[in-house]
Scaffold this motif. Sequence first.
Motif, PDB file in Angstrom:
ATOM      1  N   VAL A  72       0.713  -1.114  -0.063  1.00 49.73           N
ATOM      2  CA  VAL A  72      -0.029  -0.019   0.056  1.00 49.73           C
ATOM      3  C   VAL A  72       0.797   1.210  -0.150  1.00 49.73           C
ATOM      4  CG1 VAL A  72      -1.732   1.259   1.292  1.00 49.73           C
ATOM      5  CG2 VAL A  72      -1.973  -1.357   1.089  1.00 49.73           C
ATOM      6  N   ALA A  73       1.844   1.313   0.944  1.00 50.99           N
ATOM      7  CA  ALA A  73       2.771   2.446   0.783  1.00 50.99           C
ATOM      8  C   ALA A  73       3.518   2.562  -0.325  1.00 50.99           C
ATOM      9  CB  ALA A  73       3.768   2.185   2.247  1.00 50.99           C
ATOM     10  N   VAL A  74       3.911   1.274  -1.057  1.00 53.71           N
ATOM     11  CA  VAL A  74       4.545   1.529  -2.188  1.00 53.71           C
ATOM     12  C   VAL A  74       3.858   2.164  -3.258  1.00 53.71           C
ATOM     13  CG1 VAL A  74       5.737   0.106  -4.195  1.00 53.71           C
ATOM     14  CG2 VAL A  74       6.316  -0.241  -1.561  1.00 53.71           C
ATOM     15  N   LEU A  75       2.483   1.502  -3.188  1.00 53.42           N
ATOM     16  CA  LEU A  75       1.568   2.141  -4.351  1.00 53.42           C
ATOM     17  C   LEU A  75       1.377   3.535  -4.231  1.00 53.42           C
ATOM     18  CD1 LEU A  75      -0.966  -0.795  -4.783  1.00 53.42           C
ATOM     19  CD2 LEU A  75       0.717  -0.020  -6.280  1.00 53.42           C
ATOM     20  N   ALA A  76       1.358   3.954  -2.970  1.00 55.06           N
ATOM     21  CA  ALA A  76       1.064   5.405  -2.623  1.00 55.06           C
ATOM     22  C   ALA A  76       2.184   6.356  -3.071  1.00 55.06           C
ATOM     23  CB  ALA A  76       0.576   5.643  -1.123  1.00 55.06           C
ATOM     24  N   GLY A  77       3.361   5.882  -2.933  1.00 57.88           N
ATOM     25  CA  GLY A  77       4.586   6.390  -3.185  1.00 57.88           C
ATOM     26  C   GLY A  77       4.799   6.584  -4.603  1.00 57.88           C
TER      27      GLY A  77
END
Length: 438
Positions: free
Chosen positions: A67-72
């Motif tokens: 989720v954090a990777v996609l958001a970044g």
Amino acid sequence: MTTDTAVLPTVSSPLPPPAVRRRGVLPQLGVDTSYSLVSFPLAILAFVLVVTGLAVGTGLLVVWIGVAVLAGTLVAARGLATVERAWLPGVLGHPLPAPAYTTGTGGRVRRLLTPLRDPQCWLDVLHAVLRFPFAILSFVVTVTFWAGALGGLTYALWDWSLPDASASPDNQDLLELLGFESTAGRRILLYTVLGVVFAVLLPFAVRGAAVLQAQVGRALLTSRAATQAELGRLAQGRDAAVAAEAVALRRLERDIHDGPQQHLVRLGMDLSRAQRQLDRDPEAARTTLGEAAGLAREALEELRALSRGIAPPVLADRGLAAALAAVAARSPVPVELAVDLDEERLAPAVENTAYFVVSEALANVAKHSGATACRVAVTRIGDRLRVVVEDDGAGGAVLAPGHGLAGLTDRLLAVDGVLTVDSPRGGPTRLVAELPCG
């Protein structure tokens, strides 16, 4: 000085439209070339970053790190899209709206998920993927045509530095590949002609490639913003219509209270007095009834004047030209009226707005300008109606809240029209209203 209320059959000369500032061929070529060359490495960076980020983020969703990777990834795509938007107006030649991204609120998790919930961020990601082949095409076309033009036009300066074809049977130039005998003069002539051809085609080829890539960016990066801007414009027009109607209603209430209502109250009092006087003093009762009749006529005239300010019957029955001729005839300032309209009637909202603009403008001229003459020109240009009111008064009119022209601005905004005023101190004043005819 008499008032001229004739509706002229001739076309009034409209003002030329505001000039659009355009770049010359060479400045535009520089912008397009810079865009194509700089966009290529940025497109590579965006494509690699987005594809890698989406793949890694999707694969790690099972452990929530994804989720954090996609958001970044989406935030990075947004930053690269912002750089692209900065280029687009210079390439396309007109300003483009910037989208409104979703603002993160709440706790950390909710703010982290904000990019994932923003449709524009996903459009930025899609742009990073789809833009890549167009950036390659634009880069190749730009480099090829620049190389062909510069190389051909300067070939005579460096032909001597090339290896002699006789030194190796495999070393052949273009003339020999085409089956002709190669000499220095022929080579220079051929490559110079090719350089001229490339130079002539250079602005068109580079321009076409840059615009093609820029249109992809416009469709994905600004189309949603354009929709948001249109919705905002419609909401603004709706609010302006509500405000204009509220102002008109308050003014109508005030005018009725200060005019006909006072006369009607006085009329009622006179009739009551006349009723009491009938038996003891018939002559006084007759005089009172005469005064009451005069008050009734005054109230009727004021009510007619108020109805003309709202929507006069002549406007509905005979159209805008006849209604404007009537309002010009009532103006205390002499008015020269020129109306050029098709025989076909305009939409009621358009006619009412145009009538309101002219009526209010002439009222302002009579009250505030000190003018001795006024000119009104109404012309249909394509799908736009153009209303121009000019006077030779003292000037100083401004478009500001609280001034007399604020109501005109709101009324025009309600029908997607615009109002411009040129009124320097000392005059003259020129008011131009434009509104769509649909």
